[in-house]
Design a protein around this motif. Structure first.
Motif, PDB file in Angstrom:
ATOM      1  N   TRP A 145     142.568  65.516 183.465  1.00 57.91           N
ATOM      2  CA  TRP A 145     141.163  65.438 183.067  1.00 57.91           C
ATOM      3  C   TRP A 145     140.949  64.325 182.054  1.00 57.91           C
ATOM      4  CZ3 TRP A 145     137.799  68.781 185.420  1.00 57.91           C
ATOM      5  CH2 TRP A 145     138.377  69.833 186.129  1.00 57.91           C
ATOM      6  N   ALA A 146     139.826  63.644 182.183  1.00 60.63           N
ATOM      7  CA  ALA A 146     139.400  62.639 181.205  1.00 60.63           C
ATOM      8  C   ALA A 146     137.877  62.633 181.190  1.00 60.63           C
ATOM      9  CB  ALA A 146     139.941  61.261 181.564  1.00 60.63           C
ATOM     10  N   GLY A 147     137.315  62.710 180.019  1.00 59.52           N
ATOM     11  CA  GLY A 147     135.862  62.713 179.903  1.00 59.52           C
ATOM     12  C   GLY A 147     135.208  63.880 180.611  1.00 59.52           C
ATOM     13  N   GLY A 148     135.920  65.018 180.676  1.00 56.29           N
ATOM     14  CA  GLY A 148     135.373  66.204 181.322  1.00 56.29           C
ATOM     15  C   GLY A 148     135.410  66.179 182.837  1.00 56.29           C
ATOM     16  N   ARG A 149     136.071  65.168 183.406  1.00 50.95           N
ATOM     17  CA  ARG A 149     136.170  65.056 184.870  1.00 50.95           C
ATOM     18  C   ARG A 149     137.624  65.004 185.291  1.00 50.95           C
ATOM     19  NH1 ARG A 149     132.954  59.862 186.554  1.00 50.95           N
ATOM     20  NH2 ARG A 149     135.155  59.389 186.612  1.00 50.95           N
ATOM     21  N   LYS A 150     137.892  65.621 186.433  1.00 49.93           N
ATOM     22  CA  LYS A 150     139.225  65.558 187.024  1.00 49.93           C
ATOM     23  C   LYS A 150     139.336  64.217 187.742  1.00 49.93           C
ATOM     24  CE  LYS A 150     142.357  68.278 189.849  1.00 49.93           C
ATOM     25  NZ  LYS A 150     142.493  69.521 190.624  1.00 49.93           N
ATOM     26  N   LEU A 151     140.312  63.403 187.342  1.00 50.00           N
ATOM     27  CA  LEU A 151     140.468  62.070 187.903  1.00 50.00           C
ATOM     28  C   LEU A 151     141.568  62.045 188.954  1.00 50.00           C
ATOM     29  CD1 LEU A 151     140.161  59.835 184.721  1.00 50.00           C
ATOM     30  CD2 LEU A 151     138.368  60.552 186.309  1.00 50.00           C
ATOM     31  N   ASN A 152     141.242  61.486 190.100  1.00 52.41           N
ATOM     32  CA  ASN A 152     142.188  61.404 191.209  1.00 52.41           C
ATOM     33  C   ASN A 152     143.439  60.607 190.816  1.00 52.41           C
ATOM     34  OD1 ASN A 152     142.988  61.911 193.905  1.00 52.41           O
ATOM     35  ND2 ASN A 152     142.386  59.831 194.466  1.00 52.41           N
ATOM     36  N   GLY A 153     143.262  59.524 190.073  1.00 52.41           N
ATOM     37  CA  GLY A 153     144.405  58.717 189.656  1.00 52.41           C
ATOM     38  C   GLY A 153     145.362  59.492 188.758  1.00 52.41           C
ATOM     39  N   LEU A 154     144.802  60.282 187.845  1.00 49.40           N
ATOM     40  CA  LEU A 154     145.660  61.096 186.985  1.00 49.40           C
ATOM     41  C   LEU A 154     146.339  62.204 187.780  1.00 49.40           C
ATOM     42  CD1 LEU A 154     143.590  61.473 183.690  1.00 49.40           C
ATOM     43  CD2 LEU A 154     145.649  60.114 184.079  1.00 49.40           C
ATOM     44  N   HIS A 155     145.634  62.746 188.762  1.00 50.83           N
ATOM     45  CA  HIS A 155     146.237  63.775 189.608  1.00 50.83           C
ATOM     46  C   HIS A 155     147.438  63.202 190.362  1.00 50.83           C
ATOM     47  CE1 HIS A 155     146.696  66.554 193.006  1.00 50.83           C
ATOM     48  NE2 HIS A 155     146.313  67.460 192.119  1.00 50.83           N
ATOM     49  N   LYS A 156     147.286  62.005 190.890  1.00 50.76           N
ATOM     50  CA  LYS A 156     148.393  61.354 191.613  1.00 50.76           C
ATOM     51  C   LYS A 156     149.564  61.073 190.669  1.00 50.76           C
ATOM     52  CE  LYS A 156     145.665  59.139 195.200  1.00 50.76           C
ATOM     53  NZ  LYS A 156     145.225  57.857 195.779  1.00 50.76           N
ATOM     54  N   ARG A 157     149.255  60.595 189.474  1.00 46.70           N
ATOM     55  CA  ARG A 157     150.320  60.285 188.514  1.00 46.70           C
ATOM     56  C   ARG A 157     151.075  61.546 188.109  1.00 46.70           C
ATOM     57  NH1 ARG A 157     150.578  55.816 184.660  1.00 46.70           N
ATOM     58  NH2 ARG A 157     152.265  56.282 183.215  1.00 46.70           N
ATOM     59  N   ARG A 158     150.344  62.619 187.777  1.00 43.86           N
ATOM     60  CA  ARG A 158     150.994  63.871 187.385  1.00 43.86           C
ATOM     61  C   ARG A 158     151.782  64.468 188.552  1.00 43.86           C
ATOM     62  NH1 ARG A 158     148.525  62.505 182.978  1.00 43.86           N
ATOM     63  NH2 ARG A 158     150.250  61.077 183.016  1.00 43.86           N
ATOM     64  N   SER A 159     151.275  64.329 189.782  1.00 43.00           N
ATOM     65  CA  SER A 159     152.024  64.820 190.947  1.00 43.00           C
ATOM     66  C   SER A 159     153.352  64.087 191.072  1.00 43.00           C
ATOM     67  CB  SER A 159     151.206  64.644 192.226  1.00 43.00           C
ATOM     68  OG  SER A 159     150.096  65.486 192.226  1.00 43.00           O
ATOM     69  N   ALA A 160     153.321  62.775 190.885  1.00 44.67           N
ATOM     70  CA  ALA A 160     154.553  61.978 190.956  1.00 44.67           C
ATOM     71  C   ALA A 160     155.518  62.386 189.845  1.00 44.67           C
ATOM     72  CB  ALA A 160     154.215  60.498 190.863  1.00 44.67           C
ATOM     73  N   GLU A 161     154.987  62.603 188.643  1.00 38.73           N
ATOM     74  CA  GLU A 161     155.845  63.030 187.535  1.00 38.73           C
ATOM     75  C   GLU A 161     156.433  64.418 187.793  1.00 38.73           C
ATOM     76  OE1 GLU A 161     153.408  60.496 184.136  1.00 38.73           O
ATOM     77  OE2 GLU A 161     152.969  62.631 184.416  1.00 38.73           O
ATOM     78  N   SER A 162     155.646  65.303 188.399  1.00 42.30           N
ATOM     79  CA  SER A 162     156.142  66.647 188.731  1.00 42.30           C
ATOM     80  C   SER A 162     157.283  66.586 189.720  1.00 42.30           C
ATOM     81  CB  SER A 162     155.007  67.510 189.291  1.00 42.30           C
ATOM     82  OG  SER A 162     154.048  67.744 188.309  1.00 42.30           O
ATOM     83  N   ILE A 163     157.138  65.754 190.724  1.00 39.31           N
ATOM     84  CA  ILE A 163     158.195  65.576 191.723  1.00 39.31           C
ATOM     85  C   ILE A 163     159.452  65.010 191.048  1.00 39.31           C
ATOM     86  CG2 ILE A 163     158.895  64.220 193.741  1.00 39.31           C
ATOM     87  CD1 ILE A 163     155.903  64.513 194.667  1.00 39.31           C
ATOM     88  N   LEU A 164     159.262  64.008 190.221  1.00 44.07           N
ATOM     89  CA  LEU A 164     160.375  63.399 189.515  1.00 44.07           C
ATOM     90  C   LEU A 164     161.067  64.425 188.609  1.00 44.07           C
ATOM     91  CD1 LEU A 164     161.793  60.684 189.092  1.00 44.07           C
ATOM     92  CD2 LEU A 164     160.106  60.180 187.309  1.00 44.07           C
ATOM     93  N   TYR A 165     160.298  65.277 187.961  1.00 41.93           N
ATOM     94  CA  TYR A 165     160.869  66.282 187.062  1.00 41.93           C
ATOM     95  C   TYR A 165     161.767  67.252 187.823  1.00 41.93           C
ATOM     96  CZ  TYR A 165     161.338  69.311 183.042  1.00 41.93           C
ATOM     97  OH  TYR A 165     161.853  70.032 181.990  1.00 41.93           O
ATOM     98  N   ARG A 166     161.389  67.563 189.051  1.00 42.22           N
ATOM     99  CA  ARG A 166     162.157  68.524 189.855  1.00 42.22           C
ATOM    100  C   ARG A 166     163.437  67.945 190.439  1.00 42.22           C
ATOM    101  NH1 ARG A 166     156.870  69.699 192.518  1.00 42.22           N
ATOM    102  NH2 ARG A 166     155.915  71.296 191.231  1.00 42.22           N
ATOM    103  N   LEU A 167     163.574  66.607 190.438  1.00 40.23           N
ATOM    104  CA  LEU A 167     164.761  65.976 191.017  1.00 40.23           C
ATOM    105  C   LEU A 167     166.006  66.399 190.261  1.00 40.23           C
ATOM    106  CD1 LEU A 167     163.653  62.307 191.739  1.00 40.23           C
ATOM    107  CD2 LEU A 167     163.983  64.167 193.389  1.00 40.23           C
TER     108      LEU A 167
END
Length: 73
Positions: free
Chosen positions: A49-71
């Motif tokens: 979230w940024a500025g009270g909105r869910k941002l697609n770019g941040l969602h993609k980045r966090r998804s990539a980080e989540s995948i990386l964390y699980r490796l």
């Protein structure tokens, strides 16, 4: 706490993007320090979230980080 390479890399990416202060105060950091690694990907996904909105770019980045964390290294 001991981390795999993937866990370390995901946390570095997250911290670089949000800042050390945000990480220091986060529930995410507490989960990592308690070695509650199964909960960390969900905590990463709370930071889309940024500025009270869910941002697609941040969602993609966090998804990539989540995948990386699980490796496993």
């Amino acid at each position: 706490v001991p981390l795999t390479d993937g866990q370390f890399d995901a946390l570095v990416s997250f911290t670089f993007n949000l800042g050390a202060g945000a990480f220091q105060r986060s529930t995410l950091r507490r989960k990592v320090n308690r070695q509650d690694h199964a909960e960390v990907p969900a905590q990463l996904m709370r930071w889309v979230w940024a500025g009270g909105r869910k941002l697609n770019g941040l969602h993609k980045r966090r998804s990539a980080e989540s995948i990386l964390y699980r490796l496993q290294a």
